[in-house]
Design a protein around this motif. Structure first.
Motif, short mmCIF file in Angstrom:
data_model
loop_
_atom_site.label_atom_id
_atom_site.label_comp_id
_atom_site.label_asym_id
_atom_site.label_seq_id
_atom_site.Cartn_x
_atom_site.Cartn_y
_atom_site.Cartn_z
N LEU A 117 35.00 -13.71 50.42
CA LEU A 117 35.07 -13.72 51.88
C LEU A 117 35.89 -12.55 52.42
CD1 LEU A 117 35.46 -17.52 52.67
CD2 LEU A 117 33.51 -16.04 53.16
N VAL A 118 36.85 -12.07 51.62
CA VAL A 118 37.61 -10.90 52.08
C VAL A 118 36.82 -9.62 51.84
CG1 VAL A 118 39.74 -9.59 51.78
CG2 VAL A 118 39.79 -12.07 51.68
N ILE A 119 36.04 -9.61 50.75
CA ILE A 119 35.27 -8.40 50.43
C ILE A 119 34.10 -8.23 51.40
CG2 ILE A 119 33.80 -7.32 48.70
CD1 ILE A 119 35.49 -8.58 46.56
N LEU A 120 33.54 -9.33 51.83
CA LEU A 120 32.32 -9.29 52.63
C LEU A 120 32.36 -8.29 53.79
CD1 LEU A 120 29.63 -10.67 52.33
CD2 LEU A 120 30.36 -12.41 53.95
N PRO A 121 33.44 -8.29 54.60
CA PRO A 121 33.47 -7.35 55.72
C PRO A 121 33.33 -5.90 55.29
CG PRO A 121 35.19 -8.98 55.97
CD PRO A 121 34.60 -9.19 54.61
N PHE A 122 33.82 -5.56 54.08
CA PHE A 122 33.65 -4.20 53.55
C PHE A 122 32.22 -3.73 53.60
CE2 PHE A 122 37.36 -4.17 50.45
CZ PHE A 122 38.00 -3.20 51.17
N TRP A 123 31.35 -4.67 53.26
CA TRP A 123 29.95 -4.32 53.06
C TRP A 123 29.19 -4.34 54.38
CZ3 TRP A 123 27.52 -3.54 48.17
CH2 TRP A 123 28.40 -3.62 47.09
N GLY C 69 15.77 5.57 53.86
CA GLY C 69 15.36 6.62 52.94
C GLY C 69 16.55 7.39 52.40
N ILE C 70 17.43 7.79 53.31
CA ILE C 70 18.62 8.54 52.88
C ILE C 70 19.48 7.68 51.96
CG2 ILE C 70 20.81 9.50 53.68
CD1 ILE C 70 19.29 10.53 56.14
N ALA C 71 19.65 6.41 52.33
CA ALA C 71 20.51 5.53 51.52
C ALA C 71 19.94 5.36 50.11
CB ALA C 71 20.67 4.17 52.20
N ALA C 72 18.63 5.20 50.00
CA ALA C 72 18.02 5.04 48.68
C ALA C 72 18.22 6.30 47.84
CB ALA C 72 16.54 4.72 48.81
N PHE C 73 18.02 7.46 48.50
CA PHE C 73 18.22 8.72 47.78
C PHE C 73 19.68 8.88 47.36
CE2 PHE C 73 19.43 13.15 47.62
CZ PHE C 73 18.43 13.71 46.83
N ALA C 74 20.57 8.63 48.32
CA ALA C 74 22.00 8.82 48.03
C ALA C 74 22.46 7.89 46.92
CB ALA C 74 22.83 8.58 49.31
N ALA C 75 22.00 6.64 46.97
CA ALA C 75 22.42 5.68 45.94
C ALA C 75 21.92 6.10 44.57
CB ALA C 75 21.92 4.28 46.30
N SER C 76 20.66 6.54 44.51
CA SER C 76 20.11 6.93 43.21
C SER C 76 20.82 8.17 42.68
CB SER C 76 18.61 7.21 43.34
OG SER C 76 17.98 6.12 43.97
N LEU C 202 26.42 -0.60 46.25
CA LEU C 202 27.57 -0.18 47.07
C LEU C 202 27.28 1.17 47.71
CD1 LEU C 202 30.43 -0.77 48.05
CD2 LEU C 202 31.29 0.53 46.10
N SER C 203 26.76 2.11 46.92
CA SER C 203 26.43 3.43 47.45
C SER C 203 25.42 3.30 48.59
CB SER C 203 25.84 4.33 46.35
OG SER C 203 26.72 4.41 45.27
N PHE C 204 24.43 2.45 48.37
CA PHE C 204 23.39 2.24 49.37
C PHE C 204 24.01 1.75 50.67
CE2 PHE C 204 20.07 -0.31 51.40
CZ PHE C 204 18.97 0.55 51.32
N SER C 205 24.89 0.77 50.58
CA SER C 205 25.41 0.21 51.83
C SER C 205 26.42 1.16 52.48
CB SER C 205 25.99 -1.18 51.62
OG SER C 205 27.15 -1.11 50.88
N LEU C 206 27.15 1.93 51.66
CA LEU C 206 28.06 2.93 52.26
C LEU C 206 27.27 3.99 53.01
CD1 LEU C 206 30.59 3.46 49.32
CD2 LEU C 206 31.10 2.47 51.55
N SER C 207 26.18 4.41 52.40
CA SER C 207 25.35 5.43 53.05
C SER C 207 24.74 4.89 54.35
CB SER C 207 24.24 5.87 52.10
OG SER C 207 23.23 6.56 52.79
N LEU C 208 24.27 3.68 54.27
CA LEU C 208 23.64 3.06 55.44
C LEU C 208 24.63 2.91 56.59
CD1 LEU C 208 20.76 2.06 55.59
CD2 LEU C 208 21.55 -0.23 55.03
N ASP C 209 25.91 2.81 56.23
CA ASP C 209 26.94 2.50 57.21
C ASP C 209 27.62 3.75 57.77
OD1 ASP C 209 28.73 0.94 58.67
OD2 ASP C 209 30.21 1.00 57.07
N VAL C 251 21.72 -8.62 56.05
CA VAL C 251 21.30 -7.87 54.87
C VAL C 251 22.51 -7.46 54.04
CG1 VAL C 251 20.20 -5.76 54.09
CG2 VAL C 251 19.18 -7.07 55.97
N ALA C 252 23.55 -6.97 54.73
CA ALA C 252 24.74 -6.51 54.01
C ALA C 252 25.37 -7.64 53.22
CB ALA C 252 25.75 -5.92 54.99
N SER C 253 25.39 -8.85 53.80
CA SER C 253 26.00 -9.97 53.09
C SER C 253 25.24 -10.27 51.81
CB SER C 253 25.99 -11.22 53.97
OG SER C 253 26.60 -10.93 55.19
N MET C 254 23.92 -10.20 51.91
CA MET C 254 23.14 -10.48 50.70
C MET C 254 23.35 -9.41 49.64
SD MET C 254 19.62 -12.36 51.78
CE MET C 254 18.95 -11.04 52.69
#
Lengths: 294, 349, 267
Positions: A117-123, C69-76, C202-209, C251-254
């Motif tokens: 639950l603490v990590i979740l906001p990161f994502w 597209g960018i996120a998929a490329f960046a993550a790979s 993680l890379s994918f979601s960082l890029s997306l964000d 999506v991010a939570s999943m």
């Protein structure tokens, strides 16, 4: 060259090239641009090394340095950043230490969920999370609505676009950075030490101050650094929640670059940020500093 | 007969430390050869040099007459049983064993038959589909063994193969290893810090200390006729007593105030090694004296024998391992020590 | 140690308030995304109409497509480079320039985003001048920048997994006749696969964000989702953003849940 050496070079080649080109080279360039003078071309710089009639020409420009040292705008930006980051660290500690402590002492089967639950906001999109606070803090927002409804206030409070809003947003955004490394440290702590302390006659509070607190110091320090350093370079929160009421150094850099098109000045601020913030952290950074983010 | 393995001046340095120091050693075909030493003595480094996991700083490794010094592990006719067993956790037992055959691109039917055969050899037939995490320690050890043996190496290297097993299983496994070695005729080189293990299993032993091979010989020779103080002390913890030559095969032991016969003549001042279990203890002075005497300081019960620590009149302390001592000397009581004429071993270094 | 009832209540309160602080803002976005009214703070009834509008907003859909597209490329890219860097750092012992190498890998973790963004933009400008590539700025420069910062995170995750593997496994593979690359593919790769997947996510979601770095290195026509959200947020709260935010959070939570489970599996 042995086969093993050749293989190692093969593995290292791509990372070296990528890091050299896209991490190291930009450092050098930003340093070089900070020594150049602003121009009116595109890009708007007169590069400090030129090439004329077969000779190199040097045109090192230190105007930006003088301006940086004398103009209140930049100094205020730096000081604001440090003050906000410091206060954020302190507030995160006040909120985060009890959280991490309770998490670490929670039943073992609950702990993975609590951490999750603490990590979740990161994502979750940081932009959306900051944006959420606008809806809460604005004049006809949720907080004022609640307070008015409860009759605690008669006039809506003005919070959005003030330093207070920035401060709330910062604590909110950086709290997990502190809780995770601290939890990791506290969780590994040998709780029989507390029993030993109690056995030797220490009251719970004095056991906490004499045993738990000193032993959790590494995690506290790591967490505090993980909050302080990125917080002082934060751009989104002061921009969205503070508007221009509280210029931090990143927003100043942004304005110099996008607003005033003063690339050398923006570069100089970037270099300063690098020297003041990143390099100390690189030295202090253990594995735990980054492990906390995952 | 030419040796199967020849190490010539083999040296390995890690920075300042010398893990193998100018080691020259021959190992014959069909031997069960032991490298025995304390931790840090360089025995594992020597094994890893044999397997190709380390490159020597100097010297050569020859296997079957071929210089393999520069060859990587995957090109050497050796296979290894790792101390941690290093079983691939994501593969079944059968896949672990078949791994090497697959690397060698052996046709599947033939490989399957080989795997089957070796699993029978180490009694794993029922466990082919299990993952390593579902096996007991002893079973894992057999998988590691099978995985190496299936490739029919010229030399099988075993790094502390029994250290992860409990005591009872260890003895059983010792016999199993000896049986396999005899049946297959493959040369085994086994690293161990356990002298009992080395004694029980090996046809020859090299005792190592600080990167050097101190002494090489059969277990019996090393035990009964050690050549130096280090080996006498390391194997079985012999009492080492200062000695001066007084004639052919005869020395004086100044610390005990007696003279005695020894195995070999000492050319100069030296030492005598006297094994605790070869010394007898008695209240009365035995015949054929004079024998030294002392005061019993402590007795430890070990089941099949008792270990006595005796402070001799000259001041030195000796260890005596004996069972059924007449009169059962207690701490504080006086006792005489005596030994058969062939017990003291003369040592000049 | 025995925990008293009072301490339990106090602990529960601390956690409750803490989590409320962390999640209330997100929940408010989710709740109001289903509000019928355009006035975001006045609840006027349940509706999913903002999601419908979102689905027909070409600007949003284009930005989403570009960002994915960018996120998929960046993550790979980050996983490939990160695996090499992590392997070198975990397995090569000392090599020439190791301190510099690990410093460069970690730099994006500690640099302020504005510094990273600005310096990368300056690089791209200079490169275009000197070698004519990349022409202008847009999806390509954004992708390069995202690979660069994502490598830092990917390396951390992958390195810790490789470091936890028994080095004897690779030696055993070599001993059984596998050449180094074959040993890597047959033994190391399957064992680090969960970490690779977690690093990719993680890379994918960082890029997306990412907003700040992207804002520096983007060019005309390349509007990623965060850039789009930022410009509409500057204009004020609006219900379509609430709906978009809700989708992103979902999506991010999943993704986060998957990555955490993978991390745990790879232990």
């Amino acid at each position: 060259m042995s086969a093993a050496t050749a293989r190692r070079r093969g593995v290292l080649a791509l990372p070296w090239i990528w890091l050299g080109l896209f991490v190291a080279a930009p450092f050098v360039i930003v340093l070089a641009i900070s020594l150049s003078s602003a121009g009116y071309g595109s890009p708007p710089i007169d590069f400090f090394i030129g090439w004329q009639n077969g000779h190199p020409t040097f045109n090192i420009n230190l105007d930006s340095f003088e301006l940086l040292a004398s103009d209140q705008l930049y100094i205020r930006g730096f000081l604001n950043s440090i003050a906000i980051a410091g206060l954020t660290t302190l507030l995160c500690l006040l909120v985060g230490y009890p959280m991490a402590y309770v998490m670490a002492r929670a039943p073992a089967r609950l702990q993975p969920l609590l951490v999750m639950l603490v990590i979740l906001p990161f994502w979750t999109s940081s932009l959306i999370r900051v944006y959420a606070w606008i809806g809460i803090l604005k004049e006809n927002g949720l907080l004022n609505g609640l307070l008015l409804h409860l009759g605690l206030i008669s006039q809506p409070l003005v919070i959005l676009n003030t330093p207070i809003a920035v401060q709330i947003g910062m604590v909110y955004a950086y709290l997990p950075f502190l809780v995770l490394p601290l939890y990791a440290t506290l969780q590994k702590l040998d709780w029989t030490l507390l029993e030993a302390a109690a056995d030797l006659g220490a009251k719970p509070w004095s056991a906490f101050f004499r045993v738990t607190l000193p032993l959790s110091w590494p995690g506290t320090l790591a967490g505090a650094l993980l909050v302080f350093v990125p917080a002082s370079g934060e751009y989104l929160i002061p921009e969205l929640l503070g508007s221009s009421t509280l210029p931090m150094i990143s927003t100043v850099l942004w304005t110099e670059f996008f607003g005033n098109r003063d690339w050398p000045m923006a570069s100089l601020i970037a270099v300063m940020l690098l020297l003041v913030l990143a390099i100390p952290l690189l030295f202090l950074r253990g594995g735990q500093a980054t492990a906390g983010r995952v | 007969m030419a040796p199967l393995i020849r190490l010539e001046g083999l040296t390995k340095r890690f920075g300042e430390t010398v893990a193998a120091d100018d080691v020259t050693l021959d190992i014959l075909e069909g031997e069960l050869f032991g490298l025995l030493g304390a931790s840090g003595s360089g025995k594992t480094t020597l094994l890893r040099l044999l397997g190709g996991f380390e490159t020597p700083t100097a010297g050569r490794v020859l296997i079957d007459g071929v210089d393999v010094t520069a060859l990587p592990p995957y090109e050497r006719p050796t296979n290894m049983v790792f101390q941690s067993y290093a079983l691939f956790p994501h593969m079944t037992v059968a896949a672990n064993i078949a791994f090497g055959l697959k690397q060698a691109r052996m046709p599947k039917p033939e490989a399957d038959a080989r795997v089957e055969e070796v699993m029978e050899l180490v009694k794993l037939t029922e466990l082919g589909k299990r993952k390593p995490s579902e096996l007991s320690g002893g079973q894992r050890q057999r998988v590691a063994l099978a995985r190496a043996l299936v490739l029919r190496p010229k030399v099988l290297l075993l790094d502390e193969p029994l250290s992860a097993l409990d005591k009872k299983l260890r003895e059983h496994t010792q016999f199993e290893l000896m049986r396999l070695q005899r049946e297959l005729g493959i040369t085994f080189v086994i690293v161990t810090h356990d002298q009992d293990e080395a004694m029980a299993m090996c046809s020859r032993i090299a005792v190592m200390d600080m990167g050097k091979v101190i002494e090489t010989g059969t277990p019996r020779a090393i035990y009964e006729r050690p050549q130096c103080r280090f080996v006498a002390d390391f194997i079985g913890g012999a009492n080492i007593i200062d000695a001066e030559p007084v004639g052919p095969s005869r020395v004086r032991l100044p610390a005990l105030g007696v003279e005695c016969a020894v195995t070999d003549s000492l050319p100069a001042k030296g030492w005598v090694a006297l094994r605790p279990e070869r010394i007898s203890l008695s209240h009365e002075a035995p015949a054929g004296g004079p024998w030294p005497a002392g005061q019993v300081e402590a007795v430890a019960f070990h089941g099949d024998f008792q270990l006595y620590r005796v402070r001799m009149d000259g001041g030195v302390e000796l260890r005596v391992a004996a069972s059924n001592v007449p009169g059962d000397p207690k701490p504080g009581e006086r006792a005489f020590l005596s030994w058969p004429a062939d017990a003291p071993v003369a040592l000049s270094r | 140690m025995r925990v008293s009832r009072g301490a339990k209540i106090a602990g529960g309160t601390v956690l409750g308030l803490g989590y409320a602080f962390l999640f209330a803002p997100i929940l408010s976005v989710i709740v109001y995304s289903f509000n019928e009214s355009r006035l975001v703070t006045v609840w006027s009834g349940f509706s999913t109409k903002w999601y419908g509008e979102l689905a027909h907003d070409d600007r949003v859909l284009n930005a989403l497509r570009l960002s994915l597209g960018i996120a998929a490329f960046a993550a790979s890219g980050a996983v490939i480079i990160g695996t090499m860097a992590a392997y070198a750092l975990a397995r090569f012992g000392k090599f020439r320039g190791k301190a510099l190498f690990s410093g460069l890998v970690a730099a994006p973790l500690v640099l302020p985003e504005v510094t990273t963004g600005l310096s990368m933009l300056l690089l791209f400008v200079l490169m275009e001048r000197l070698i004519g590539w990349p022409q202008g700025r847009g999806a390509i420069t954004i992708a390069i920048a995202h690979v660069t910062f994502a490598v830092a995170y990917a390396t951390v995750i992958i390195r810790s997994r490789i470091a936890s593997l028994d080095p004897a496994l690779e030696e055993a593979a070599a001993d059984l006749g596998a050449r180094p690359f074959a040993a890597f593919v047959a033994v190391v790769l399957p064992l680090i696969a969960p970490a690779l997947a977690a690093a990719w996510l993680l890379s994918f979601s960082l890029s997306l964000d990412d907003f700040v770095i992207t804002a520096f290195v983007t060019g005309p026509g390349a509007t990623t989702l965060p850039l789009l959200i930022f410009s509409s947020v500057k204009l004020g709260v609006n219900p379509e953003i609430n709906a978009l935010g809700t989708l992103i959070v979902g999506v991010a939570s999943m993704v986060a849940l998957t990555a955490t489970l993978l991390q745990r599996k790879s232990g």
